[in-house]
Motif scaffolding. Structure first.
Motif, PDB file in Angstrom:
ATOM      1  N   ASP A  55      14.994 -11.655  12.496  1.00  0.00           N
ATOM      2  CA  ASP A  55      15.158 -11.963  11.074  1.00  0.00           C
ATOM      3  C   ASP A  55      13.852 -12.573  10.573  1.00  0.00           C
ATOM      4  O   ASP A  55      13.454 -13.656  11.010  1.00  0.00           O
ATOM      5  N   PHE A  56      13.163 -11.864   9.669  1.00  0.00           N
ATOM      6  CA  PHE A  56      11.834 -12.276   9.216  1.00  0.00           C
ATOM      7  C   PHE A  56      11.864 -12.794   7.781  1.00  0.00           C
ATOM      8  O   PHE A  56      12.578 -12.235   6.928  1.00  0.00           O
ATOM      9  N   PRO A  57      11.030 -13.803   7.484  1.00  0.00           N
ATOM     10  CA  PRO A  57      10.806 -14.143   6.080  1.00  0.00           C
ATOM     11  C   PRO A  57       9.920 -13.075   5.435  1.00  0.00           C
ATOM     12  O   PRO A  57       9.027 -12.524   6.088  1.00  0.00           O
ATOM     13  N   VAL A  58      10.174 -12.771   4.184  1.00  0.00           N
ATOM     14  CA  VAL A  58       9.415 -11.755   3.466  1.00  0.00           C
ATOM     15  C   VAL A  58       8.346 -12.421   2.612  1.00  0.00           C
ATOM     16  O   VAL A  58       8.649 -13.334   1.825  1.00  0.00           O
ATOM     17  N   SER A  59       7.113 -11.986   2.757  1.00  0.00           N
ATOM     18  CA  SER A  59       6.006 -12.558   1.994  1.00  0.00           C
ATOM     19  C   SER A  59       6.014 -12.020   0.564  1.00  0.00           C
ATOM     20  O   SER A  59       6.097 -10.811   0.351  1.00  0.00           O
ATOM     21  N   ALA A  60       5.920 -12.912  -0.390  1.00  0.00           N
ATOM     22  CA  ALA A  60       5.794 -12.531  -1.794  1.00  0.00           C
ATOM     23  C   ALA A  60       4.321 -12.324  -2.118  1.00  0.00           C
ATOM     24  O   ALA A  60       3.434 -12.757  -1.368  1.00  0.00           O
ATOM     25  N   PRO A  61       4.011 -11.660  -3.229  1.00  0.00           N
ATOM     26  CA  PRO A  61       2.598 -11.483  -3.607  1.00  0.00           C
ATOM     27  C   PRO A  61       1.813 -12.786  -3.626  1.00  0.00           C
ATOM     28  O   PRO A  61       0.655 -12.830  -3.200  1.00  0.00           O
ATOM     29  N   GLU A  62       2.433 -13.872  -4.102  1.00  0.00           N
ATOM     30  CA  GLU A  62       1.715 -15.152  -4.138  1.00  0.00           C
ATOM     31  C   GLU A  62       1.457 -15.689  -2.730  1.00  0.00           C
ATOM     32  O   GLU A  62       0.477 -16.410  -2.502  1.00  0.00           O
ATOM     33  N   ASP A 220      -6.190 -20.026  10.580  1.00  0.00           N
ATOM     34  CA  ASP A 220      -6.311 -19.329   9.306  1.00  0.00           C
ATOM     35  C   ASP A 220      -7.249 -18.129   9.367  1.00  0.00           C
ATOM     36  O   ASP A 220      -7.339 -17.363   8.406  1.00  0.00           O
ATOM     37  N   VAL A 221      -7.923 -17.940  10.495  1.00  0.00           N
ATOM     38  CA  VAL A 221      -8.828 -16.792  10.625  1.00  0.00           C
ATOM     39  C   VAL A 221      -8.048 -15.489  10.797  1.00  0.00           C
ATOM     40  O   VAL A 221      -8.520 -14.418  10.423  1.00  0.00           O
ATOM     41  N   TRP A 222      -6.856 -15.578  11.380  1.00  0.00           N
ATOM     42  CA  TRP A 222      -5.989 -14.390  11.520  1.00  0.00           C
ATOM     43  C   TRP A 222      -4.591 -14.789  11.065  1.00  0.00           C
ATOM     44  O   TRP A 222      -3.961 -15.648  11.665  1.00  0.00           O
ATOM     45  N   GLN A 223      -4.126 -14.150   9.997  1.00  0.00           N
ATOM     46  CA  GLN A 223      -2.813 -14.444   9.442  1.00  0.00           C
ATOM     47  C   GLN A 223      -2.036 -13.146   9.259  1.00  0.00           C
ATOM     48  O   GLN A 223      -2.622 -12.063   9.147  1.00  0.00           O
ATOM     49  N   MET A 224      -0.716 -13.274   9.194  1.00  0.00           N
ATOM     50  CA  MET A 224       0.135 -12.101   9.003  1.00  0.00           C
ATOM     51  C   MET A 224       1.127 -12.316   7.875  1.00  0.00           C
ATOM     52  O   MET A 224       1.673 -13.409   7.697  1.00  0.00           O
ATOM     53  N   VAL A 225       1.313 -11.232   7.115  1.00  0.00           N
ATOM     54  CA  VAL A 225       2.309 -11.211   6.053  1.00  0.00           C
ATOM     55  C   VAL A 225       3.292 -10.084   6.342  1.00  0.00           C
ATOM     56  O   VAL A 225       2.960  -9.110   7.021  1.00  0.00           O
ATOM     57  N   ILE A 226       4.498 -10.231   5.826  1.00  0.00           N
ATOM     58  CA  ILE A 226       5.550  -9.243   6.050  1.00  0.00           C
ATOM     59  C   ILE A 226       6.073  -8.784   4.696  1.00  0.00           C
ATOM     60  O   ILE A 226       6.324  -9.598   3.805  1.00  0.00           O
ATOM     61  N   GLY A 227       6.242  -7.480   4.536  1.00  0.00           N
ATOM     62  CA  GLY A 227       6.816  -6.983   3.295  1.00  0.00           C
ATOM     63  C   GLY A 227       6.516  -5.517   3.101  1.00  0.00           C
ATOM     64  O   GLY A 227       5.737  -4.900   3.837  1.00  0.00           O
ATOM     65  N   ARG A 228       7.124  -4.957   2.087  1.00  0.00           N
ATOM     66  CA  ARG A 228       6.903  -3.557   1.746  1.00  0.00           C
ATOM     67  C   ARG A 228       5.558  -3.378   1.047  1.00  0.00           C
ATOM     68  O   ARG A 228       5.134  -4.243   0.271  1.00  0.00           O
ATOM     69  N   GLY A 229       4.938  -2.236   1.308  1.00  0.00           N
ATOM     70  CA  GLY A 229       3.691  -1.955   0.629  1.00  0.00           C
ATOM     71  C   GLY A 229       3.844  -1.907  -0.874  1.00  0.00           C
ATOM     72  O   GLY A 229       2.929  -2.280  -1.627  1.00  0.00           O
ATOM     73  N   SER A 230       5.002  -1.459  -1.335  1.00  0.00           N
ATOM     74  CA  SER A 230       5.237  -1.377  -2.777  1.00  0.00           C
ATOM     75  C   SER A 230       5.264  -2.756  -3.426  1.00  0.00           C
ATOM     76  O   SER A 230       5.051  -2.884  -4.633  1.00  0.00           O
TER      77      SER A 230
END
Length: 532
Positions: A55-62, A220-230
Motif C-alpha cells: 500500500d503506497f502513498p501517492v505523490s501529488a504534483p506539489e 535528498d540526492v536520490w528521491q522517489m515519487v509514486i503516481g500516474r504519469g497523467s
C-alpha cells in the motif's frame, strides 16, 4: 523450502510470501516515497496470487515540486563531492546488493512474478554496473586536455559538469536493473535524481534506493515519487534538467516532444520486435537452446527478448523439432526458489495482450506448435510459452510487440532475405544471429538494424558488455546506456580555451597581408607534417 523462505499464510491458491517480506519492511519502504502524510493510497497485487501486496502513498504534483527543490539543494553539495568518495559509496552499495540479494529476489518475484533465476540476473547486472561506473567515472569525467587552435599557444581543456537534477522514469519489467542501473550513472556524474518507478514494482526500486542511502548517499540526492504519469508527469518533465525514460514507444514520443520544447536532453529505451536469425550452418541444438533463452525469460516481458525467429529453409524442420521439444519441457509456475523456468506475467493487461495476440493469430490461420493457452490453474496471470508458425502480415502478432512468452517462426531462402526480413520493422533494439562460423555471424550481425546484436547468444552478451553502449535505433529509442555514453549523457561538456601570447589577429607591427601569408604557410606546413 529453505529457512530463509520460511512462510506465513497469505494465499490459499498460491505460494506464501517469503518471510523476508514483513509488514515492517513494507511500512519502511513505502515511507520512503516523497508524499504528504495524508496522501491518497494505492495498493498493488502479487502476480502469483492476485492478492494485495503493498500500500503506497501517492505523490501529488506539489510533492514532486518539493522533491525537486530538495534535490537541487542537495545536488550542489553532491557535485562537489570528490570522485573518490562517490566511488566509495557506490562500491559499498555494490557489496550491500550482493550481500542482501535474497531480499531483492523475494521482492522482485513478489512484485513482478518472474522466476528466481531471472530475478538473480538483475542482481548480477547491478553488481556489474556499480563496479564499472565506480571505477571508470573519474576517467570519463575528469578534465581533459584537447588540442588547441594554435599549437603551443592555445591551452584547451574539456570539462564535464553534471546536468543538475535528472528525472528517471523506470518500468515494471526489470524493477532493479532499470531503477538502479540508469540512476547509478547519473549519480556518479554528480547529478541528483528524482525517480518515478512503476507503482507495480516500486518496492524493489525503493529497496535499492534505501541501500544506496545506507551506503552513504545523502538522502535528498536520490528521491522517489509514486503516481500516474497523467497526474505527475508534467512536474517531472518541467523540473528536469534531463529525462531518462524506459517504456513504450508511444509514451517515449511524447516525452521526446516535451523535452524538445524545453530544450533538455532525453534518453529513451522503448519498444522492440526483436529478430533472431538462424543461419544454415548453425549448431541446431545450441541455436534451439539459445532461442529458449531469447524468447521466454521473464515470461517474455523483456525489451530485448526475441519475438521473431527467421530460420534457413535447409534447417527449418530440425530447428523446429529441437526448439519445440525444449519449450515443452519448460517448467512454468510460481515458486520462490530456483525450480521454475518460466514465471507469471505481471499485470492483467499483459495477459490480455498475450491472449488477444495469440487468439487473433490462431483465428486467422496460424499454427500453434507449443503452448498457446493461459494457465489460470497455476495463477491468475500465467500463460504458456508459445511458438507460432504460418503467421501472416494481417495478424497482430506479426509486427506488433507482444511483450509476452510468444514467438513466431518464419523461414528464408538466403542471407539477403534473412537480413531484409529482420530489418522489416520500425524498431531496432536487439537481435541475435546464430552460426558455427563466428566471422560470418558477425558479418550478418553488422547488417542488422539494431542497437545491439548478439552472435550465438540471445541478449546477455551485448547487455553484459557494460563497456559498450546499449540502446535502440528507430522506434526503439534515442540515446544509450552503458559505457562512456551511459554517463556522459548526464553531463554538459564545456570547453575552456586559454590563448597565450598571440591569437589569430595580426600584431600591430605586421600588415594584414603579411599575416595572412604567414598563417596560410603555417596551415600548409601542418598538413605536410601530418598534424591532425
Amino acid at each position: 523450502m529453505t529457512t530463509e523462505h520460511a512462510t506465513r499464510p497469505t494465499a490459499p491458491d498460491g505460494p506464501a510470501l517469503p518471510a523476508s517480506i514483513t509488514p515492517a519492511l513494507l511500512r519502511r519502504l513505502t515511507a520512503l516515497v516523497a508524499a504528504a502524510p495524508d496522501a491518497a493510497r494505492v495498493t498493488t497485487s502479487a502476480p502469483y496470487t492476485g492478492l494485495p501486496l503493498a500500500d503506497f502513498p501517492v505523490s501529488a504534483p506539489e510533492d514532486v515540486e518539493a522533491a525537486f527543490a530538495r534535490a537541487r539543494v542537495a545536488q550542489k553539495a553532491w557535485a562537489a563531492t570528490p570522485f573518490a568518495e562517490r566511488k566509495r559509496i557506490l562500491l559499498r552499495y555494490h557489496d550491500l546488493v550482493l550481500a542482501r540479494r535474497n531480499g531483492a529476489l523475494d521482492l522482485m518475484q513478489a512484485e513482478n512474478g518472474k522466476t528466481r533465476r531471472d530475478a538473480f540476473l538483475e542482481v548480477v547486472d547491478i553488481g556489474i554496473v556499480s563496479r564499472y561506473y565506480a571505477r571508470n567515472a573519474a576517467r570519463y569525467l575528469s578534465p581533459k586536455r584537447r588540442r588547441g587552435a594554435i599549437p603551443l599557444l592555445t591551452h584547451t581543456t574539456e570539462l564535464r559538469h553534471p546536468k543538475g537534477v535528472v528525472t528517471v522514469v523506470s518500468p515494471w519489467n526489470y524493477p532493479l536493473s532499470m531503477a538502479a542501473g540508469d540512476t547509478i550513472a547519473a549519480l556518479m556524474a554528480g547529478n541528483a535524481v528524482v525517480q518515478k518507478p512503476d507503482t507495480q514494482t516500486a518496492l524493489t526500486a525503493l529497496w535499492s534506493m534505501d541501500l544506496m542511502h545506507e551506503a552513504g548517499l545523502p538522502r535528498d540526492v536520490w528521491q522517489m515519487v509514486i503516481g500516474r504519469g497523467s497526474t505527475i508527469g508534467t512536474p517531472l518533465m518541467d523540473n528536469a534538467d534531463y529525462m531518462m525514460f524506459t517504456g513504450s514507444t508511444a509514451t517515449g514520443r511524447k516525452i521526446a516532444g516535451d523535452a524538445g520544447k524545453r530544450l533538455i536532453g532525453a534518453s529513451l529505451e522503448l519498444g522492440g520486435k526483436n529478430p533472431m536469425i538462424v543461419l544454415d550452418d548453425a549448431d541446431i541444438e545450441k541455436a534451439a537452446e539459445g532461442a529458449v533463452n531469447a524468447c521466454f525469460p521473464s515470461a517474455g516481458q523483456l525489451c530485448v527478448s526475441v519475438e521473431r525467429l527467421y530460420v534457413a529453409e535447409s534447417v527449418r524442420d530440425a530447428f523446429i523439432a529441437a526448439f519445440t521439444a525444449r519449450t515443452e519441457k519448460l517448467k512454468i509456475g510460481a515458486a520462490y526458489d530456483f525450480g521454475m523456468d518460466v514465471g507469471s506475467l505481471t499485470t492483467p493487461s499483459q495477459l490480455t495482450t498475450v491472449t488477444e495476440h495469440v487468439g487473433d493469430a490462431v483465428a486467422k490461420g496460424a499454427t500453434v506448435l507449443a503452448g498457446g493457452r493461459a494457465r489460470p490453474d497455476l495463477g491468475p496471470l500465467f500463460h504458456e510459452p508459445t511458438i507460432l508458425t504460418d503467421v501472416t502480415p494481417d495478424m497482430t502478432v506479426y509486427d506488433h510487440e507482444t511483450f509476452g512468452p510468444v514467438v513466431s517462426i518464419y523461414t528464408y531462402r538466403d542471407v539477403e532475405e534473412a537480413v531484409a526480413l529482420a530489418n522489416a520493422t520500425p524498431y531496432g533494439l536487439n537481435a541475435s544471429v546464430w552460426s558455427r562460423n563466428g566471422a560470418r555471424g558477425r558479418a550478418v550481425a553488422a547488417r542488422v538494424h539494431a542497437g545491439t546484436v548478439n552472435v550465438n547468444e540471445a541478449f546477455a552478451a551485448a547487455w553484459g558488455s557494460i563497456d559498450a553502449p546499449m540502446g535502440g535505433m528507430g522506434d526503439s529509442g534515442l540515446g544509450r546506456r552503458h559505457g562512456a555514453d551511459g554517463i556522459l549523457k548526464y553531463t554538459e561538456p564545456q570547453t575552456v580555451a586559454h590563448q597565450r601570447l598571440q591569437g589569430f589577429y595580426p600584431p600591430s607591427r605586421i600588415s594584414p597581408e603579411t599575416w595572412t601569408d604567414l598563417l596560410t604557410g603555417a596551415l600548409k606546413v601542418m598538413k605536410a607534417i601530418g598534424m591532425r
